[in-house]
Design a protein around this motif. Structure first.
Motif, PDB file in Angstrom:
ATOM      1  N   LEU A   7       0.862  -1.177   0.000  1.00 16.18           N
ATOM      2  CA  LEU A   7       0.000   0.000   0.000  1.00 16.18           C
ATOM      3  C   LEU A   7       0.902   1.233   0.000  1.00 16.18           C
ATOM      4  N   ALA A  46      -2.945   6.368   1.679  1.00  7.96           N
ATOM      5  CA  ALA A  46      -4.322   6.341   2.180  1.00  7.96           C
ATOM      6  C   ALA A  46      -4.757   7.784   2.383  1.00  7.96           C
ATOM      7  N   SER A 104      -7.834  10.567   2.992  1.00  4.79           N
ATOM      8  CA  SER A 104      -9.220  10.865   3.359  1.00  4.79           C
ATOM      9  C   SER A 104      -9.703  12.052   2.535  1.00  4.79           C
ATOM     10  N   VAL A 126     -12.483   7.475   0.985  1.00 10.36           N
ATOM     11  CA  VAL A 126     -11.091   7.215   1.344  1.00 10.36           C
ATOM     12  C   VAL A 126     -10.444   6.493   0.169  1.00 10.36           C
ATOM     13  N   LEU A 163      -7.364   4.363  -1.356  1.00  9.20           N
ATOM     14  CA  LEU A 163      -6.295   3.464  -0.935  1.00  9.20           C
ATOM     15  C   LEU A 163      -5.566   3.001  -2.188  1.00  9.20           C
ATOM     16  N   PHE A 171      -2.246   1.335  -4.084  1.00 14.04           N
ATOM     17  CA  PHE A 171      -1.140   0.398  -3.955  1.00 14.04           C
ATOM     18  C   PHE A 171      -0.086   0.647  -5.022  1.00 14.04           C
ATOM     19  N   PHE A 206       4.969   4.554   2.299  1.00 12.96           N
ATOM     20  CA  PHE A 206       3.545   4.679   2.612  1.00 12.96           C
ATOM     21  C   PHE A 206       3.276   5.929   3.443  1.00 12.96           C
ATOM     22  N   THR A 246      -0.218   8.678   4.875  1.00  9.69           N
ATOM     23  CA  THR A 246      -1.634   9.020   4.886  1.00  9.69           C
ATOM     24  C   THR A 246      -1.758  10.514   4.663  1.00  9.69           C
ATOM     25  N   LYS A 296      -4.809  13.989   3.590  1.00 10.20           N
ATOM     26  CA  LYS A 296      -6.171  14.490   3.476  1.00 10.20           C
ATOM     27  C   LYS A 296      -6.256  15.384   2.252  1.00 10.20           C
TER      28      LYS A 296
END
Ligand SMILES: [Zn+2]
Ligand SMILES: [Zn+2]
Lengths: 179, 179
Positions: free
Chosen positions: A99, A102, A104, A111, A113, A115, A169, A171, A173
């Motif tokens: 992954l 991610a 949001s 969301v 996601l 890879f 990886f 995360t 927004k």
């Protein structure tokens, strides 16, 4: 939502007992109809240095380029969803790797996601939702014609990290509108 | 799903044109009612070496212990959801750190997204969905009384990695029934 999908009576928007948010509640059969964010699963398919992009045949952003990605289906895993979307949109077979991102998107309750993926062969072609599918060298990516901000952001970061080290990886927004 | 939530007529299960899976379709207003997996967001709240667990006041698995986690809501980000669930279930304030695990549970169409978190103070107490909230040393964790397989698997791995190095984000699949 106007009617109860279980008994067909009208639903009412109210905060159920013990809850904190308004929900569509059926006062006839007592069912609470929860609405939750959706996952969009996809991948960054690489063939040597090149990246596979799809030109969208459907709205929103028909004619713009994007990574293969779409809504996750029931009864599949995240990597299965990413591989299925790549097959559907690009008729392309990939090996799904780690992954990568991610994101949001709270303003649209999604969301993403995404890879990393290895394209397994060059036998790809537009699926029903694509006008065109093509491998791009980094310098040829049509940055002015990318369909979604979340795709632009993750692809830019991915290419920068690939140039200067290893993609890691993360995360994030995105709460801006597309493009 | 039996009735259209938009027009109240009966829905029919069929594969829409250009689609590959059966969907609930309304033949009156033409709406397709897609059903997609849900996200469960939560965290592993740490206070020094101890982990905060909640004993469930609700089914399934009433009386068993779990990490604070629950269904993500519309219009929030992943970390906001994880912090909200921790506040609701444990009246606890946390700083949400990195994402630690993303597990697909295809048999029940859920994806668990668990963050590392730092408990900010010791002023916690059971929320409405918890019977008890408690900090556990690793050796005291009630392994025979854990509510969900996905929580057991991620917590075991987290503690092992914490003992032997640094916990690293990973993805996985759980397709067994709870416990
Ligand atoms: Zn009803
Ligand atoms: Zn209808």
């Amino acid at each position: 939502m106007k009617y109860c999908s279980h008994c067909s009576n009208e639903v009412t928007l109210r905060i159920p007992e013990g809850d904190t948010l308004p929900r569509y509640v059926c006062l006839h059969c007592q069912l609470i109809h929860y609405q939750n964010p959706k996952m969009v699963v996809g991948c960054i398919p690489e063939w040597e240095d090149r990246i596979l992009l799809c030109r969208r045949a459907i709205e929103p952003h028909r004619g713009k380029w994007t990574l293969p990605a779409g809504f996750m289906e029931n009864n599949e895993t995240l990597p299965q969803g990413a591989a299925r979307e790549t097959l559907e949109e690009a008729n392309a077979r990939v090996e799904i790797l780690d992954l990568y991102a991610a994101y949001s998107l709270p303003h649209i309750s999604q969301v993403y996601l995404l890879f990393r993926a290895k394209l397994l062969d060059l036998d790809f072609s537009p699926g029903i939702e694509s006008l065109e599918v093509k491998l791009f060298e980094e310098r040829d990516i049509p940055w002015n014609e990318i369909a979604f901000q979340v795709i632009r952001t993750s692809l830019e970061r991915f290419l920068l990290e690939r140039r200067t080290g290893a993609p890691v990886f993360h995360t994030g927004k995105i709460d801006r509108s597309p493009i």
